[in-house]
Design a protein around this motif. Structure first.
Motif, PDB file in Angstrom:
ATOM      1  N   ALA A  10     -36.729 -43.903  -6.494  1.00  0.00           N
ATOM      2  CA  ALA A  10     -38.088 -43.967  -6.507  1.00  0.00           C
ATOM      3  C   ALA A  10     -38.699 -45.283  -5.952  1.00  0.00           C
ATOM      4  N   ARG A  11     -38.459 -46.089  -6.059  1.00  0.00           N
ATOM      5  CA  ARG A  11     -38.751 -47.359  -5.344  1.00  0.00           C
ATOM      6  C   ARG A  11     -38.802 -47.416  -3.959  1.00  0.00           C
ATOM      7  N   THR A  12     -37.810 -46.855  -3.243  1.00  0.00           N
ATOM      8  CA  THR A  12     -37.885 -46.704  -1.875  1.00  0.00           C
ATOM      9  C   THR A  12     -38.832 -45.920  -1.319  1.00  0.00           C
ATOM     10  N   HIS A  13     -38.985 -44.688  -2.019  1.00  0.00           N
ATOM     11  CA  HIS A  13     -40.103 -43.550  -1.863  1.00  0.00           C
ATOM     12  C   HIS A  13     -41.420 -44.318  -2.129  1.00  0.00           C
ATOM     13  N   ARG A  14     -41.560 -45.275  -3.005  1.00  0.00           N
ATOM     14  CA  ARG A  14     -43.010 -45.882  -3.025  1.00  0.00           C
ATOM     15  C   ARG A  14     -43.085 -46.793  -1.906  1.00  0.00           C
ATOM     16  N   TRP A  15     -41.999 -47.798  -1.360  1.00  0.00           N
ATOM     17  CA  TRP A  15     -42.154 -48.512  -0.359  1.00  0.00           C
ATOM     18  C   TRP A  15     -42.643 -47.683   0.853  1.00  0.00           C
ATOM     19  N   VAL A  65     -51.570 -56.930   3.568  1.00  0.00           N
ATOM     20  CA  VAL A  65     -52.029 -56.511   4.732  1.00  0.00           C
ATOM     21  C   VAL A  65     -50.821 -56.230   5.775  1.00  0.00           C
ATOM     22  N   ALA A  66     -50.894 -55.635   7.043  1.00  0.00           N
ATOM     23  CA  ALA A  66     -49.822 -55.349   7.843  1.00  0.00           C
ATOM     24  C   ALA A  66     -49.203 -56.782   8.245  1.00  0.00           C
ATOM     25  N   ALA A  67     -47.860 -57.016   8.154  1.00  0.00           N
ATOM     26  CA  ALA A  67     -47.327 -58.351   8.769  1.00  0.00           C
ATOM     27  C   ALA A  67     -47.239 -58.299  10.088  1.00  0.00           C
ATOM     28  N   SER A  68     -47.414 -57.335  11.032  1.00  0.00           N
ATOM     29  CA  SER A  68     -47.420 -57.188  12.413  1.00  0.00           C
ATOM     30  C   SER A  68     -48.777 -56.670  12.954  1.00  0.00           C
ATOM     31  N   VAL A  69     -48.813 -56.363  13.949  1.00  0.00           N
ATOM     32  CA  VAL A  69     -50.151 -56.043  14.569  1.00  0.00           C
ATOM     33  C   VAL A  69     -50.273 -54.440  13.985  1.00  0.00           C
ATOM     34  N   ALA A  70     -51.375 -54.438  13.640  1.00  0.00           N
ATOM     35  CA  ALA A  70     -51.572 -52.930  13.007  1.00  0.00           C
ATOM     36  C   ALA A  70     -51.739 -51.928  13.921  1.00  0.00           C
ATOM     37  N   TYR A  71     -51.366 -50.942  13.880  1.00  0.00           N
ATOM     38  CA  TYR A  71     -51.377 -49.565  14.746  1.00  0.00           C
ATOM     39  C   TYR A  71     -51.624 -48.413  13.950  1.00  0.00           C
ATOM     40  N   GLU A  72     -52.412 -47.514  14.737  1.00  0.00           N
ATOM     41  CA  GLU A  72     -52.758 -46.176  14.042  1.00  0.00           C
ATOM     42  C   GLU A  72     -51.533 -45.167  14.236  1.00  0.00           C
ATOM     43  N   LEU A  73     -50.895 -45.028  12.920  1.00  0.00           N
ATOM     44  CA  LEU A  73     -49.938 -43.777  13.268  1.00  0.00           C
ATOM     45  C   LEU A  73     -50.452 -42.547  13.624  1.00  0.00           C
ATOM     46  N   PRO A  74     -50.080 -41.434  14.316  1.00  0.00           N
ATOM     47  CA  PRO A  74     -50.252 -40.237  14.712  1.00  0.00           C
ATOM     48  C   PRO A  74     -50.207 -39.362  13.238  1.00  0.00           C
ATOM     49  N   TYR A  75     -50.969 -38.334  13.275  1.00  0.00           N
ATOM     50  CA  TYR A  75     -51.218 -37.634  11.965  1.00  0.00           C
ATOM     51  C   TYR A  75     -49.954 -37.249  11.514  1.00  0.00           C
ATOM     52  N   ARG A  76     -49.093 -36.933  12.268  1.00  0.00           N
ATOM     53  CA  ARG A  76     -47.689 -36.352  11.918  1.00  0.00           C
ATOM     54  C   ARG A  76     -46.924 -37.008  10.893  1.00  0.00           C
ATOM     55  N   TYR A  77     -47.088 -38.543  10.822  1.00  0.00           N
ATOM     56  CA  TYR A  77     -46.605 -39.575  10.129  1.00  0.00           C
ATOM     57  C   TYR A  77     -47.413 -39.689   8.895  1.00  0.00           C
ATOM     58  N   ARG A  78     -48.627 -39.651   9.040  1.00  0.00           N
ATOM     59  CA  ARG A  78     -49.488 -40.029   8.079  1.00  0.00           C
ATOM     60  C   ARG A  78     -49.380 -38.892   7.073  1.00  0.00           C
ATOM     61  N   ALA A  79     -49.291 -37.686   7.577  1.00  0.00           N
ATOM     62  CA  ALA A  79     -49.516 -36.502   6.651  1.00  0.00           C
ATOM     63  C   ALA A  79     -48.212 -36.256   5.752  1.00  0.00           C
ATOM     64  N   SER A  80     -47.053 -37.052   6.294  1.00  0.00           N
ATOM     65  CA  SER A  80     -46.045 -36.910   5.319  1.00  0.00           C
ATOM     66  C   SER A  80     -45.633 -38.028   4.494  1.00  0.00           C
ATOM     67  N   GLN A  81     -46.531 -38.864   4.169  1.00  0.00           N
ATOM     68  CA  GLN A  81     -46.339 -40.024   3.123  1.00  0.00           C
ATOM     69  C   GLN A  81     -46.106 -39.793   1.882  1.00  0.00           C
ATOM     70  N   ASP A  82     -46.391 -38.576   1.508  1.00  0.00           N
ATOM     71  CA  ASP A  82     -46.156 -38.207  -0.068  1.00  0.00           C
ATOM     72  C   ASP A  82     -45.042 -36.969  -0.237  1.00  0.00           C
ATOM     73  N   ASP A  83     -44.579 -36.541   0.999  1.00  0.00           N
ATOM     74  CA  ASP A  83     -43.592 -35.594   1.048  1.00  0.00           C
ATOM     75  C   ASP A  83     -42.305 -36.189   0.425  1.00  0.00           C
ATOM     76  N   GLU A  84     -42.032 -35.337  -0.896  1.00  0.00           N
ATOM     77  CA  GLU A  84     -40.919 -35.733  -1.706  1.00  0.00           C
ATOM     78  C   GLU A  84     -39.573 -35.317  -1.128  1.00  0.00           C
ATOM     79  N   ASP A  85     -39.522 -34.074  -0.240  1.00  0.00           N
ATOM     80  CA  ASP A  85     -38.499 -33.697   0.362  1.00  0.00           C
ATOM     81  C   ASP A  85     -38.019 -34.871   1.567  1.00  0.00           C
ATOM     82  N   LEU A  86     -38.749 -35.437   2.334  1.00  0.00           N
ATOM     83  CA  LEU A  86     -38.481 -36.421   3.198  1.00  0.00           C
ATOM     84  C   LEU A  86     -37.730 -37.734   2.497  1.00  0.00           C
ATOM     85  N   ALA A  87     -38.339 -37.969   1.016  1.00  0.00           N
ATOM     86  CA  ALA A  87     -37.795 -39.008   0.476  1.00  0.00           C
ATOM     87  C   ALA A  87     -36.512 -38.772   0.029  1.00  0.00           C
ATOM     88  N   ARG A  88     -36.112 -37.606  -0.516  1.00  0.00           N
ATOM     89  CA  ARG A  88     -34.559 -37.038  -1.027  1.00  0.00           C
ATOM     90  C   ARG A  88     -33.830 -37.152   0.370  1.00  0.00           C
TER      91      ARG A  88
END
Length: 270
Positions: A10-15, A65-88
């Motif tokens: 659960a912690r890794t998923h949150r991070w 805040v981001a520790a490195s230079v901020a960049y804009e992730l493509p939608y394919r990455y942002r859309a998966s942030q709550d994907d529980e399947d990916l976390a498992r």
């Protein structure tokens, strides 16, 4: 803090979700993170403290805040942030990695989640080496204390942050990997692992050739599919980490899993 919130998975998923949110917005507050992730603000503050300790983020009053230079992730990455399947999937892949290994990863949502799970796992970081052709993975991994990051050169593709071409192939050809963790867009017992672009397939194919073991990480929707470019034969896959087949195609997907097992692939359904 509840027991569920303390569990490593659960912690890794949150991070992972926090880092995705941070990449999309540049700043993340305690209250916002607690509401979006469904945990207490105290839990979020502890998470923020640990992420800052690992130099993944910078603490500010009320957030990070981001520790490195901020960049804009493509939608394919942002859309998966709550994907529980990916976390498992990512958690199971991390279980297959041993301390001190050299791990190769191609780009994509699944391998990005795997990179985060591997580098967040206690006991794995010492002398761990990550080799990747994905710029977003390299940008995160390079900040992990104790992890050596090798970013392959080449021509970058903006929609996926992956580099390909002769420069990447030449650099990869000089390296040996313990484990290749690869994401694919198609996998079948008959036609093996496939993806949509030939130059991407060529690099993954070389990554597999340079590795002692191959972990394919993909969801069940990719089972039985054949895409344009061939990566490798099914019997070259050591482990398959995937999700439980569902829906109308579930029976066919389970049949693929049985056939892959018969070819010697160790199948892990999460």
């Amino acid at each position: 803090m509840t027991g569920a919130a303390q569990e490593p998975g659960a912690r890794t998923h949150r991070w992972s979700a926090m880092l995705d949110m941070l990449a999309a917005t540049g700043r993340l507050g305690v209250t916002e993170a607690a509401e979006r992730l469904g945990v207490s603000e105290a839990t979020i503050r502890r998470d923020f403290g640990e992420l800052a300790r690992r130099r993944l983020v910078t603490r500010q009053h009320g957030g990070i805040v981001a520790a490195s230079v901020a960049y804009e992730l493509p939608y394919r990455y942002r859309a998966s942030q709550d994907d529980e399947d990916l976390a498992r999937i990512a958690e199971r892949v991390a279980d297959l990695v041993e301390p001190g290994q050299v791990i190769g990863l191609n780009g994509g949502t699944t391998t990005t989640a795997c990179a985060r799970a591997v580098t967040a796992r206690e006991g794995l970081l010492e002398e761990l080496t990550i080799v990747t052709n994905a710029l977003n993975i390299a940008a995160e991994v390079v900040l992990r204390p104790g992890v050596r990051c090798v970013s392959l050169g080449g021509v970058a593709r903006p929609e996926s942050f992956e580099v390909t071409g002769p420069l990447a192939m030449q650099a990869l050809g000089q390296l040996w990997l313990d484990t290749a963790v690869v994401g694919v867009t198609g996998l079948s017992a008959l036609e093996g692992a496939t993806c949509d672009l030939e130059d991407e397939a060529a690099l993954i194919r070389l990554m597999i050739d340079r590795a002692k073991q191959v972990v394919v990480a993909t969801n069940a929707a990719k089972l039985g599919r054949r895409r344009f470019a061939s990566i490798c034969a099914a019997h070259q896959v050591t482990h398959l980490v995937t999700t439980e087949p569902e829906g109308d195609a579930a029976q066919a997907a389970r049949g693929e899993l049985d056939e892959l097992s018969a070819l010697g692939v160790s199948v892990h359904v999460v």
